[in-house]
Scaffold this active site. Structure first.
Site, mmCIF file in Angstrom:
data_model
loop_
_atom_site.group_PDB
_atom_site.id
_atom_site.type_symbol
_atom_site.label_atom_id
_atom_site.label_comp_id
_atom_site.label_asym_id
_atom_site.label_seq_id
_atom_site.Cartn_x
_atom_site.Cartn_y
_atom_site.Cartn_z
ATOM 1 N N GLN A 1 -68.578 -58.333 22.429
ATOM 2 C CA GLN A 1 -68.700 -58.914 23.767
ATOM 3 C C GLN A 1 -68.540 -57.860 24.853
ATOM 4 O O GLN A 1 -69.236 -57.888 25.858
ATOM 5 C CB GLN A 1 -67.657 -60.020 23.951
ATOM 6 N N GLU A 2 -67.623 -56.947 24.657
ATOM 7 C CA GLU A 2 -67.326 -55.964 25.705
ATOM 8 C C GLU A 2 -68.459 -54.976 25.928
ATOM 9 O O GLU A 2 -68.823 -54.697 27.070
ATOM 10 C CB GLU A 2 -66.041 -55.198 25.353
ATOM 11 N N SER A 3 -69.007 -54.415 24.877
ATOM 12 C CA SER A 3 -69.973 -53.326 25.045
ATOM 13 C C SER A 3 -71.207 -53.443 24.178
ATOM 14 O O SER A 3 -72.097 -52.592 24.267
ATOM 15 C CB SER A 3 -69.295 -51.988 24.719
#
Length: 670
Positions: A531-533
């Site tokens: 989700q983050e990167s």
């Protein structure tokens, strides 16, 4: 279907250009070699004699260094030993760029033709156009210009060039550009000057730009534009500026009694400024002004929508509801969404249904709102003639791979629907894909750590691919370990069901090792990094978060100190180091929130201080699905939903199924 919001996935052309220019600084010669000498030397190593890759890389770096120092003899020596090295075109580009001022079109055209459609061809074309503009070679400029270059500077030069070719429509297109509410590049100044000299700048156009700048909050630009206004419009501008800073001036309605469009724009702007702090007072003023002024429909709707939005944010939902009850123009989806969520906070299920019915048909059909329709109907013990029973809605949603599909499956006691399509690609298809020059350059640049150029080469090579080729490219990137590009390929082609590419088991050994050292399950580590990167190891957000799990430098430093880990800021771009610190930080948040992944995920995104505040404002028995749906930040709301959903998918990918939420999370959120 579970749609992922784009995160640092596609760089803009300008961003790619900036990355590329950093590379060019390293390879461009520094005026030691004579201009007439600077052309690509002939290859002296027969292509059929393969040069080992490590030797090619060595000779490339040495040639690049020699070129930057202007050492032509050394450059030639290493260049001739490159063989068929995939990055040789970057040196060829640098050589052509060095001599670009001489406009030797035979070499330029040959390079463009040989690299048609590639990143390098686009960059050379851009550099050539800038050179032609400086030299005022406008007819040639028009021959090489392409609208796909998408640069404000080049677009202005293009219009300017057309004026020299007696294109009478060119100046007619300038007003639309000039009156936008932001500053323009200096490259546009000659075009704007010619346009003004031709009488293109009217008071109406000048006022439009002033108004647009004020709407965008660009007061500096607005002051500059006011220099083009006549006395009458300057008076309006001065009043506009005062109202911008002191919107309570609108309480003196006699000052604003004049019936004119500029005055109406001033009033509407002031009302919106006033509504930021006092939406109810602003609404009362607006009602008075509406009785006095005949506002244009678009301006009136925009202002009332803003008032309704601010009222909802301040918890004045009844007032907002009364505003839009009999107004079709105000029943915009984003306003209705906010009213549904406010109704969920108070568990006013009849109001939830009322506002769901006010959504457009397309919006009502979405998983999110179908789920909340079923929830409201269940709470009110209703059966809908059009939608059936709550159970029927849940069963239908349970067929979808989405947060709300998973919620519905849990309610009906069904297994999750993952809708996975296994990747089946022949070895020959993968070999064909791997042989594409653009992908070869992309991989080599990525391996060398030149992420900007690698990203550009990947985008330019895959942007027109069909579905089958995109799946092959995505699978190839996954096998290389360039997981982010595999994910990008699936997103660009709307290929949502190839879960092995979209949700790769990236850095699997490191993830499992960190799971064994903490209380964080592997699926949660995977889900947060995804989700983050999207597994972009070089990701760097505008807020300053860095690396695979997007850690803020201060958070990373604190986490490293607490866990006795040696750490430097630049280490955050090392995937293994980033996963280590990110996992320890996740573990810290899980400890803080008693193992509750819902709160831990929200805190990872928005910060523990905000989550503590949100928890404090909710009743202690609020259901977890309502709490998630009413998170004040849209980004955090989607973040939590995705992390929980991705955990389910990663559990499936590892052969270790898990529930969307645990019994503990479902029954003791707060």
């Amino acid at each position: 279907m579970l749609y992922m919001r784009a995160v640092v996935l596609y760089l803009s052309i300008k961003a790619l250009y900036r990355y590329f220019m950093l590379f060019l600084l390293a390879v461009a010669p520094i005026a030691v070699a004579k201009p007439e000498q600077v052309k690509a030397p002939e290859q002296q190593v027969p292509l059929e004699q393969q040069v080992p890759l490590e030797q090619q890389r060595y000779h490339y770096e040495m040639a690049k260094t020699a070129l930057s120092k202007g050492n032509w003899q050394q450059f030639t020596s290493h260049y001739q030993r490159l063989g068929d090295y995939t990055l040789t075109p970057y040196l060829d580009y640098a050589l052509i760029k060095y001599n670009l001022h001489k406009l030797e079109f035979s070499g330029i055209d040959k390079f463009i033709q040989n690299h048609k459609g590639s990143f390098l061809e686009t960059r050379l074309r851009e550099q050539l156009l800038y050179t032609l503009a400086v030299k005022k070679r406008w007819k040639t400029y028009l021959n090489y210009y392409e609208p796909s270059l998408s640069s404000a500077e080049l677009d202005c030069y293009w219009l300017y060039a057309r004026t020299f070719e007696r294109d009478l429509d060119a100046l007619n297109e300038v007003a639309e550009i000039w009156q936008k509410g932001h500053s323009h590049p200096k490259a546009c100044d000659p075009l704007f000057n010619r346009w003004r000299r031709a009488g293109g700048l009217t008071q109406e156009i000048a006022w439009n730009r002033f108004h647009n700048a004020m709407k965008d909050g660009n007061t500096g630009l607005a002051r500059y534009v006011s220099s083009f206004l006549d006395d009458e419009h300057t008076t309006y501008a001065e009043l506009y500026m005062r109202v911008h800073g002191y919107p309570h001036m609108l309480r003196k309605q006699r000052t604003f009694a004049e019936q004119s469009l500029p005055m109406q724009q001033i009033i509407a702007h002031g009302i919106q400024r006033y509504a930021r702090k006092s939406p109810e007072e602003a609404l009362k003023l607006w009602v008075g002004y509406e009785a006095q002024q005949l506002f244009p429909t678009e301006l009136s709707s925009e202002t009332k929508l803003y008032l309704a939005t601010r009222l909802i944010r301040k918890g004045k939902t009844d007032t907002a509801a009364a505003m839009i009850a009999n107004s079709h123009e105000l029943k915009q989806n984003n306003v209705i969404h906010a009213l549904v969520r406010e109704s969920l906070k108070t568990q006013s299920w009849d109001k939830v249904l009322h506002w769901l019915n006010a959504l457009s048909e397309q919006e009502r059909s979405q998983d999110r709102w179908q789920y909340w329709r079923a929830r409201a109907m269940g709470e009110l013990a209703l059966v809908d003639r059009d939608h059936g029973s709550p159970e029927q809605i849940y069963l239908k949603l349970a067929n979808n791979r989405s947060f709300y599909g998973f919620l519905s499956s849990d309610r009906m006691g069904k297994s999750y629907s993952l809708e996975h399509i296994p990747v089946e690609i022949s070895p020959s298809s993968l070999q064909t894909m791997e042989a594409l020059p653009g992908l070869k350059r992309a991989r080599e640049l990525w391996l060398k750590g030149n992420f900007g150029e690698a990203q550009a080469e990947w985008i330019f090579t895959t942007r027109h691919m069909g579905s089958d080729d995109l799946v092959a490219a995505g699978e190839l990137a996954r096998r290389w370990g360039w997981y982010n590009k595999g994910i990008n390929a699936m997103i660009s082609g709307n290929l949502w069901d190839y879960l092995s590419i979209r949700f790769p088991l990236a850095y699997e050994d490191e993830v499992h090792q960190m799971s064994s050292l903490t209380s964080v399950t592997p699926d949660l580590i995977f889900a947060v990094a995804r989700q983050e990167s999207a597994f972009a190891e070089n990701a760097h957000s505008s807020a300053g978060a860095m690396g695979l799990m997007q850690l803020m430098p201060a958070t990373a430093k604190s986490t490293a100190r607490k866990n006795g880990i040696k750490h430097r800021k630049q280490d955050l771009f090392d995937p293994v180091h980033n996963i280590r610190l990110g996992s320890f930080y996740l573990n810290q948040l899980l400890d803080q929130y008693n193992g509750n992944r819902i709160l831990a995920a929200a805190a990872y995104n928005a910060g523990p201080h905000r989550v503590d505040r949100w928890v404090g404002k909710n009743p202690q028995d609020v259901a977890f699905d309502i709490w998630i749906e009413t998170i004040p930040f849209k980004e955090t709301r989607g973040y939590v939903q995705n992390v929980l959903s991705f955990s389910v998918i990663y559990g499936y990918r590892m052969g270790k199924p898990r529930n969307l939420v645990s019994e503990l999370e479902a029954n003791s959120l707060l």
